[in-house]
Design a protein around this motif. Structure first.
Motif, short mmCIF file in Angstrom:
data_model
loop_
_atom_site.label_atom_id
_atom_site.label_comp_id
_atom_site.label_asym_id
_atom_site.label_seq_id
_atom_site.Cartn_x
_atom_site.Cartn_y
_atom_site.Cartn_z
N LYS A 1 -8.06 0.56 -3.14
CA LYS A 1 -8.72 1.84 -3.22
C LYS A 1 -7.59 3.14 -2.87
CE LYS A 1 -11.73 5.09 -0.76
NZ LYS A 1 -12.75 5.10 0.50
N ALA A 2 -6.43 2.58 -1.78
CA ALA A 2 -5.46 3.52 -1.91
C ALA A 2 -4.44 3.74 -3.05
CB ALA A 2 -4.47 3.08 -0.62
N LEU B 1 0.81 -1.05 -0.07
CA LEU B 1 0.06 0.04 0.07
C LEU B 1 0.81 1.19 0.08
CD1 LEU B 1 -3.21 0.77 2.16
CD2 LEU B 1 -1.23 2.38 1.85
N ARG B 2 1.84 1.11 0.91
CA ARG B 2 2.65 2.48 1.02
C ARG B 2 3.74 2.51 -0.17
NH1 ARG B 2 -0.13 5.59 4.17
NH2 ARG B 2 -0.43 4.87 6.53
N TRP B 3 3.91 1.60 -0.85
CA TRP B 3 4.99 1.60 -2.08
C TRP B 3 4.08 2.05 -3.28
CZ3 TRP B 3 9.47 -2.14 -2.00
CH2 TRP B 3 10.63 -1.84 -2.89
N MET B 4 2.88 1.51 -3.22
CA MET B 4 1.98 1.84 -4.40
C MET B 4 1.82 3.79 -4.19
SD MET B 4 1.17 -0.20 -6.62
CE MET B 4 -0.20 0.59 -7.33
N GLN B 5 1.53 4.03 -2.93
CA GLN B 5 1.43 5.62 -2.85
C GLN B 5 2.40 6.45 -3.40
OE1 GLN B 5 0.38 5.59 1.53
NE2 GLN B 5 -1.66 6.47 0.70
N LEU B 6 3.88 5.72 -2.90
CA LEU B 6 4.91 6.45 -3.39
C LEU B 6 5.28 6.19 -4.84
CD1 LEU B 6 8.11 7.47 -2.99
CD2 LEU B 6 8.53 5.18 -2.26
N GLY B 7 5.28 4.94 -5.23
CA GLY B 7 5.54 4.71 -6.64
C GLY B 7 4.70 5.38 -7.66
N ALA B 8 3.53 5.90 -7.36
CA ALA B 8 2.79 6.55 -8.13
C ALA B 8 3.29 7.90 -8.51
CB ALA B 8 1.23 6.64 -7.54
N ALA C 1 -3.93 7.45 -5.32
CA ALA C 1 -2.45 7.76 -5.41
C ALA C 1 -2.47 8.01 -6.94
CB ALA C 1 -1.40 6.80 -4.98
N ILE C 2 -2.75 6.97 -7.64
CA ILE C 2 -2.58 7.11 -9.19
C ILE C 2 -3.16 8.21 -9.51
CG2 ILE C 2 -3.07 6.10 -11.42
CD1 ILE C 2 -2.52 3.51 -10.11
N ARG C 3 -4.54 8.42 -9.18
CA ARG C 3 -5.32 9.71 -9.66
C ARG C 3 -4.71 11.02 -9.01
NH1 ARG C 3 -10.93 6.45 -8.69
NH2 ARG C 3 -11.30 5.62 -10.83
N GLN C 4 -4.17 10.99 -7.95
CA GLN C 4 -3.55 12.31 -7.60
C GLN C 4 -2.37 12.47 -8.61
OE1 GLN C 4 -2.66 11.46 -3.13
NE2 GLN C 4 -2.55 13.42 -3.24
N LYS C 5 -1.55 11.54 -9.05
CA LYS C 5 -0.62 11.72 -9.81
C LYS C 5 -1.06 12.21 -11.41
CE LYS C 5 3.11 10.14 -12.84
NZ LYS C 5 3.84 8.72 -12.61
N TYR C 6 -2.32 11.56 -11.68
CA TYR C 6 -2.73 11.97 -12.94
C TYR C 6 -3.17 13.47 -12.88
CZ TYR C 6 -3.45 7.18 -14.97
OH TYR C 6 -3.24 5.91 -15.22
N PRO D 1 -0.85 13.94 8.59
CA PRO D 1 -1.33 12.36 8.78
C PRO D 1 -0.74 11.35 7.89
CG PRO D 1 -3.04 14.13 8.64
CD PRO D 1 -1.55 14.80 8.23
N ALA D 2 -0.59 10.22 8.39
CA ALA D 2 0.01 8.95 7.52
C ALA D 2 -1.31 8.56 6.80
CB ALA D 2 0.88 8.11 8.26
N SER D 3 -2.02 9.09 5.97
CA SER D 3 -3.06 8.86 5.42
C SER D 3 -3.05 7.45 4.61
CB SER D 3 -3.79 9.84 4.52
OG SER D 3 -4.94 9.67 4.29
N ILE D 4 -3.94 6.54 4.35
CA ILE D 4 -4.22 5.82 3.46
C ILE D 4 -5.13 6.33 2.11
CG2 ILE D 4 -3.76 3.77 4.93
CD1 ILE D 4 -6.48 3.23 4.69
N GLU D 5 -5.69 7.35 2.20
CA GLU D 5 -6.54 7.91 1.43
C GLU D 5 -5.78 8.94 0.35
OE1 GLU D 5 -9.58 7.33 1.30
OE2 GLU D 5 -9.57 5.82 2.94
N TYR D 6 -4.69 9.49 0.87
CA TYR D 6 -3.99 10.37 -0.19
C TYR D 6 -2.40 10.47 0.29
CZ TYR D 6 -4.52 13.43 3.74
OH TYR D 6 -4.47 14.05 4.99
#
Length: 364
Positions: free
Chosen positions: A86-87, A52-59, A91-96, A191-196
């Motif tokens: 979902k996380a 989950l955290r790597w998908m957030q970073l890697g996005a 993250a991908i949509r944030q990057k988009y 916050p260390a959110s999983i949402e964004y």
């Protein structure tokens, strides 16, 4: 010009997740701006939290790819359940949302060299704390700071912000202001959110933005039809600049074949102007560059100059009355179904009563 690389066969561990940030820095120096690591790791079995955290970073790597070895557990986000899926989507949509910002800077470095991913100390070389933060955060295009979660079980993220104006990208709230009497910045907790993923705008930047998160964009093609917001984040001197490169998204070799438009924005709070310089033009318009929304952060001075006087093709066209948020100190100019594009605009002057000024030869 077409250089692309990945970090190599990393392990599915928190150590390698953290190390991927400095690996990106190294590849920039080697002439590979379009680079990224194997998200969730290549060797070994990734855990739910790690992936989950790597998908957030890697996005937010320029090159984002989840990839692993034969014989290891499946690590597609959906294989861990809806929480990771979902996380990852968020993250991908944030990057988009910043894809044209990425694209514009990749255009620049592909032609002239340089880096798209940099540590803070590249922008603040005399700040020792910026150097110390090199393992924790990174800048995209010198203007968008990414502060991911890098440790197992983390509930907050410590983010160092050097001495400059900074805004939290989601809320647009200013979280640090430039102080000419200080050499160093401040450290804040997020916050260390999983949402964004925690993102910040650096003062001095102009950033093209499309809200792919709220729009639930599923593929990048749809961004070609979405309205674009131009966000101005002035630095401590009230200045900002940035570029926008747009092509048709489909043609092969659009740069070599000149099927693109390159705009360079220059903002001055002192002069109350935004200049739009065409560095390369294209006769056809692109749907996403239609004027829709202009947002100026730290815009307290504009509260007395609420009108955006739009000059198109060197002639006054129209005015847009701004909407000022006194709590956030943000001025927003919005026009639905505008008949002109960003590529048509030569300048915007911020005044009161544009019609009066145009009649008195204000724009000559």
């Amino acid at each position: 010009m077409y250089a692309l690389a990945w970090h190599g066969d990393t392990e599915s561990t928190w150590e390698y997740l953290r190390y991927s940030i400095v690996q990106n820095f190294g590849f920039q120096l080697f002439g590979f701006p379009f680079v990224g690591g194997d998200i969730c790791g290549f060797g070994g079995d990734a855990t739910e939290e790690l992936c989950l955290r790597w998908m957030q970073l890697g996005a937010f790597y320029p090159f984002s790819r989840n990839h692993n070895s034969v014989g290891t557990r499946s690590q597609e986000p959906y294989s861990f359940g809806e929480k990771v899926a979902k996380a990852s989507r968020n993250a991908i949509r944030q990057k988009y949302s910043y894809l044209f910002f990425y694209y514009s800077h990749l255009y620049e470095v592909s032609l002239y060299g340089g880096a798209i991913v940099t540590p803070l100390f590249f922008e603040f070389p005399e700040d020792d704390k910026a150097y110390s933060a090199r393992n924790d955060t990174f800048l995209i295009g010198g203007g968008l700071l990414v502060a991911p979660v890098l440790y197992q079980g983390a509930t907050e993220v410590k983010v160092y912000l050097p001495n400059e104006n900074w805004w939290e990208a989601g809320s647009r709230l200013q979280c640090s202001a430039y102080n000419p009497r200080e050499k160093e910045g401040i450290t804040i907790s997020m916050p260390a959110s999983i949402e964004y993923v925690n993102l910040f705008f650096k003062g001095g930047s102009i950033i093209p933005y499309q809200d792919a998160l709220s729009s639930r964009v599923r593929r990048t093609e749809l961004l070609r039809y979405m309205p674009m917001e131009i966000i101005i984040a002035p630095n401590g001197k009230g200045n900002a600049s940035g570029r926008l490169v747009i092509d048709d998204g489909d043609s092969v070799n659009p740069i070599q074949n000149s099927i693109y438009r390159h705009l360079f924005f220059v903002f001055s709070m002192e002069r109350l102007t935004l200049d739009v310089n065409i560095l390369h033009d294209y006769p056809n318009s692109f749907r996403c560059e239609k004027f829709s929304k202009l947002t100026i952060l730290g815009a307290e001075k504009l509260s007395d100059n609420p009108d955006a006087c739009i000059k198109v093709k060197d002639k006054f066209l129209t005015e847009i009355r701004g909407s000022y948020d006194a709590n956030k100190k943000i001025m927003t100019y919005y026009m639905q179904n505008a008949i002109f594009n960003w590529g048509d605009i030569t300048s915007i002057t911020f005044k009161t009563n544009c019609i009066k000024h145009s009649q008195t030869q204000f724009f000559t």
